[in-house]
Motif scaffolding. Structure first.
Motif, PDB file in Angstrom:
ATOM      1  N   UNK A 262       0.837  -1.185   0.000  1.00 47.70           N
ATOM      2  CA  UNK A 262       0.000   0.000   0.000  1.00 47.70           C
ATOM      3  C   UNK A 262       0.878   1.244   0.000  1.00 47.70           C
ATOM      4  N   UNK A 263       0.279   2.374  -0.371  1.00 49.66           N
ATOM      5  CA  UNK A 263       1.030   3.631  -0.330  1.00 49.66           C
ATOM      6  C   UNK A 263       0.547   4.606  -1.376  1.00 49.66           C
ATOM      7  N   UNK A 264       1.250   5.732  -1.448  1.00 48.05           N
ATOM      8  CA  UNK A 264       0.918   6.808  -2.369  1.00 48.05           C
ATOM      9  C   UNK A 264       1.153   6.362  -3.816  1.00 48.05           C
ATOM     10  N   UNK A 265       0.124   6.528  -4.668  1.00 50.34           N
ATOM     11  CA  UNK A 265       0.185   6.013  -6.038  1.00 50.34           C
ATOM     12  C   UNK A 265       1.354   6.613  -6.832  1.00 50.34           C
ATOM     13  N   UNK A 266       1.582   7.917  -6.674  1.00 52.16           N
ATOM     14  CA  UNK A 266       2.672   8.557  -7.427  1.00 52.16           C
ATOM     15  C   UNK A 266       4.032   8.029  -6.982  1.00 52.16           C
ATOM     16  N   UNK A 267       4.189   7.861  -5.668  1.00 51.38           N
ATOM     17  CA  UNK A 267       5.465   7.354  -5.144  1.00 51.38           C
ATOM     18  C   UNK A 267       5.707   5.925  -5.624  1.00 51.38           C
ATOM     19  N   UNK A 268       4.644   5.119  -5.671  1.00 53.23           N
ATOM     20  CA  UNK A 268       4.781   3.726  -6.126  1.00 53.23           C
ATOM     21  C   UNK A 268       5.163   3.692  -7.614  1.00 53.23           C
ATOM     22  N   UNK A 269       4.521   4.554  -8.419  1.00 54.28           N
ATOM     23  CA  UNK A 269       4.822   4.588  -9.853  1.00 54.28           C
ATOM     24  C   UNK A 269       6.269   5.036 -10.088  1.00 54.28           C
ATOM     25  N   UNK A 270       6.728   5.997  -9.287  1.00 51.71           N
ATOM     26  CA  UNK A 270       8.106   6.472  -9.395  1.00 51.71           C
ATOM     27  C   UNK A 270       9.066   5.318  -9.073  1.00 51.71           C
ATOM     28  N   UNK A 271       8.750   4.588  -8.027  1.00 53.99           N
ATOM     29  CA  UNK A 271       9.599   3.456  -7.621  1.00 53.99           C
ATOM     30  C   UNK A 271       9.619   2.387  -8.721  1.00 53.99           C
ATOM     31  N   UNK A 272       8.443   2.128  -9.297  1.00 54.32           N
ATOM     32  CA  UNK A 272       8.348   1.123 -10.363  1.00 54.32           C
ATOM     33  C   UNK A 272       9.270   1.498 -11.530  1.00 54.32           C
TER      34      UNK A 272
END
Ligand code: NAD
Length: 261
Positions: free
Chosen positions: A37-47
């Motif tokens: 779980x987490x902030x969608x933008x942060x997850x996309x950046x990590x991806x």
């Protein structure tokens, strides 16, 4: 890049230990499905950063590890999009602290589902895929609490002891198929979650930062040093190597001597 061509699923990898494991696997060339779980933008950046690290694909799954059907669907997607999975790191976990007589039943059920049953569901779905390739690595983040207990952590200790037992059982079942199944058992790991507890404990107990770290958080850890997420990830990465093919059914302690006492 010894994992080039291999694919991995890391559950609970939007922060802490899981994120360090996902980065280590990507750095070694694996395509990775991250989860949590987490902030969608942060997850996309990590991806995107994982793709840059590996030169291979990275995907995100929002599957809830408390839901067996969601785990099945996640494995199906990983298999269809990335192949494999060759490597699975069962890492998602939650905690609740309370004496047993007050322990909320819904917290007990959630901890058992997310910390233990998710590992069973994952194994059930990935073992046939790994057997087909005659190669696989299943690694579960257990805990020092898979070996010893602390008061007020009944569900967590029960679940983590369960992970250790499940690991041994499935290691025996897969031993002749090129698959290894192991647990990693960290002591206290330095994560943002731990860091955030320090100011509150300083205020409520009238302690200095050093006292909170040494006398509260690291009271049971003889080195008086936190384990780092990178140390846990390095162990996971080692277990993926062909040199580690004789290590199966093991529970690797990274606890600064905690369980030696
Ligand atoms: P964390 O809170 O930083 O990370 C937990 C991850 O799990 C997050 O990505 C979160 O989004 C995810 N998650 C939580 N519930 C989920 C659910 N229902 N479905 C999918 N994802 C979910 O914690 P961490 O410290 O990195 O812990 C990771 C693992 O390591 C856990 O299994 C924990 O028990 C174990 N562990 C941690 C320590 C420690 O000191 N931090 C010590 C020993 C073991």
């Amino acid at each position: 890049m010894f994992l080039k061509g291999k694919s991995a699923i890391v559950t609970g990898s939007t922060s802490g230990i899981g994120l360090a494991c996902a980065r280590a696997l990507a750095h070694a060339g694996a395509s990775v499905m991250i989860n949590g779980f987490g902030d969608a933008d942060a997850i996309e950046k990590e991806r995107q950063e994982l793709e840059a690290l590996s030169g291979a694909r990275a995907l995100y799954s929002a599957a809830d590890m408390g839901d067996g059907a969601a785990i099945a669907a996640m494995v199906e997607t990983a298999h269809a999009e990335l192949g494999g999975p060759d490597i699975v790191i069962n890492n998602a976990g939650i905690q609740h602290v309370s004496p047993v007589e007050d322990f909320p039943v819904e917290k007990w059920n959630a901890i058992l589902a997310i910390n233990l049953s998710s590992v069973f569901h994952m194994m059930q779905h990935v073992v046939p895929l790994m057997k087909a390739k005659q190669w696989g690595r299943i690694i579960s983040t257990a805990s020092a609490h898979s070996l010893i207990a602390s008061p007020n952590k009944s569900a967590y200790v029960a679940a983590k002891h369960g992970v250790a037992g499940l690991t041994k059982t499935v290691a025996l079942e897969t031993a002749q198929h090129g698959i290894t199944v192991n647990a990693i058992s960290p002591g206290y790991v330095w994560t943002p979650l731990v860091e955030k507890q320090i100011p509150d404990t300083m205020a409520t107990r009238g302690l200095t930062r050093e006292q909170v770290i040494n006398d509260v958080l690291l009271a049971a850890q003889p080195t008086k040093q936190f384990v780092t997420v990178d140390q846990v990830a390095a162990m996971a990465l080692y277990l993926c190597r062909d040199e580690a093919s004789a290590i199966t059914g093991a529970n690797m302690s990274l606890d600064g001597g905690w369980t030696a006492q």
